[in-house]
Design an enzyme around this catalytic site. Structure first.
Site, PDB file in Angstrom:
ATOM      1  N   LYS A 154       0.820  -1.284  -0.172  1.00  0.00           N
ATOM      2  CA  LYS A 154       0.155   0.065   0.038  1.00  0.00           C
ATOM      3  C   LYS A 154       0.918   1.225  -0.091  1.00  0.00           C
ATOM      4  CE  LYS A 154      -4.423  -1.946   1.923  1.00  0.00           C
ATOM      5  NZ  LYS A 154      -5.032  -1.999   3.025  1.00  0.00           N
ATOM      6  N   ARG A 178      -3.683 -10.218   5.203  1.00  0.00           N
ATOM      7  CA  ARG A 178      -4.353 -10.443   3.891  1.00  0.00           C
ATOM      8  C   ARG A 178      -3.080  -9.649   3.008  1.00  0.00           C
ATOM      9  NH1 ARG A 178      -7.041  -7.132   0.040  1.00  0.00           N
ATOM     10  NH2 ARG A 178      -8.480  -8.155  -1.038  1.00  0.00           N
TER      11      ARG A 178
END
Length: 285
Positions: free
Chosen positions: A229, A264
Site C-alpha cells: 500500500k 491479507r
C-alpha cells in the site's frame, strides 16, 4: 497467549498460528494485480499458486477499492466472482473462501456457492442487509474500518482525525462490532481489520501499527492488510508498488508482534516465511 479460533460457514479456522488470506482480485482495475486474474482459468492458476505458497484462505474480490475506483453494479460483480468461487470450492473443498464485497446480494450468492467468509471493507456500513446475510449463513465476517463509499474510502477525502486518530478508529470499529451483533452475527464469527491505508494518511496507518494493542483490546481477532500500500511506500522510500515487498514484510511482522493473527497479502510465500520466523521468536521460552 494468542490463539483461539474463528468460526466460519465451513468450520472453524484455528488461530494458534498466523493465518494468511491470499488476495485474488478478479477485477480489471485493482492497483497491484488488476487484470491479471480475470477469467476462471487465470483465477484458478493464481489460486493454485497462492495455496502452494501457503495461503490459508483465498479472498476473492470483484470490486476494486483502489484510489479512484468506481463502484461496480451487483450483476457485474456477481459475474466476476461467482464462477471463480464455484470452481475453487469444487477443486479445493477444504480451503476456506472469502468474498470481498460490501453488497448483501453478492455475499448471499457467494455463500450459496460455498464461500465461508465475507470480507466487508465497509464494516457493515453500506448495506443494512449484509449483517443478516452473514448471520443466517453462520459465516465468518471481517469488519474493516473505513469511511465513505467504495469510490472514496481509499483516498484521503475522509482522513480527518483529531489528536487521537487511533481512538477514533477503535471507536468506529466498535460500532461495526455492534452492527454485527445487532444483526445476529455470533461473537466467534467476527474479525476486525483497522483498515491500513483506508481513509487514513500515512501517519494514521503508522499510528495504528504502533498502537495495535488498542485494536486488539476490542476482543475479536485482528486482521491486517498492509500489502504494497501507499503508506508502506511512503515509510520505506518506495514510491512504486513493485518495490514495497520489504515494507510489507516489516508491517506484517510488526503487526504480528502487536497482536494481529490474520494477514491479507499478495506475496504469500514471503509473508509466510517472515511470519513463521517472527512467531517462533514470539513464542520462544
Amino acid at each position: 497467549m494468542l490463539g483461539g479460533e474463528w468460526r466460519t460457514a465451513r468450520g472453524a479456522l484455528t488461530l494458534d498460528r498466523p493465518r494468511i488470506f491470499g488476495i485474488l482480485n478478479v477485477t480489471p482495475d485493482s492497483f497491484w494485480d488488476g487484470g491479471r486474474n480475470v477469467g476462471v482459468s487465470a483465477a484458478l492458476a493464481r489460486t493454485e499458486a497462492l495455496l502452494e505458497e501457503g495461503a490459508d484462505v483465498i479472498d476473492v474480490g470483484g470490486e476494486s477499492t483502489r484510489p479512484g475506483a468506481r463502484a461496480v453494479p451487483v450483476d457485474v460483480e456477481l459475474e466476476r466472482v461467482l464462477p471463480v468461487i464455484r470452481e475453487i470450492v469444487r477443486r479445493y473443498p477444504d480451503v476456506p473462501v472469502s468474498v470481498d464485497t460490501v453488497k448483501a446480494a453478492v455475499a448471499r450468492a457467494a455463500l450459496d456457492e460455498g464461500a465461508a467468509i465475507v470480507n466487508d471493507v465497509s464494516g457493515l456500513r453500506l448495506d443494512p442487509d449484509l449483517g443478516k446475510v452473514v448471520a443466517e449463513a453462520g459465516a465468518g465476517v471481517v469488519l474493516m474500518h473505513s469511511r465513505s463509499g467504495v469510490e472514496e474510502m481509499a483516498s484521503y477525502a475522509m482522513a480527518r482525525y483529531g489528536p487521537d486518530p487511533v481512538g477514533e478508529i477503535v471507536a468506529e470499529l466498535g460500532l461495526a462490532i455492534d452492527r454485527a451483533r445487532d444483526a445476529g452475527v455470533a461473537e466467534a464469527s467476527i474479525v476486525v481489520d483497522p483498515g491500513l491505508g483506508f481513509s487514513k494518511r500515512t501517519e494514521h496507518s503508522a499510528a495504528v501499527l504502533a498502537h495495535l494493542d488498542r485494536v486488539v483490546a476490542l476482543g475479536p481477532p485482528v486482521l491486517l492488510g498492509p500489502s504494497r500500500k501507499r503508506f508502506v511506500g511512503d515509510l520505506s522510500g518506495a514510491p512504486a508498488p513493485e518495490d514495497r515487498l520489504e515494507g510489507t514484510l516489516a508491517a506484517c511482522v510488526i503487526g504480528l508482534l502487536g497482536g494481529a493473527r490474520i494477514f491479507r497479502v499478495h506475496d504469500v510465500r514471503a509473508v509466510r516465511r517472515a511470519l513463521s520466523f517472527a512467531e517462533s521468536i514470539r513464542v520462544a521460552p
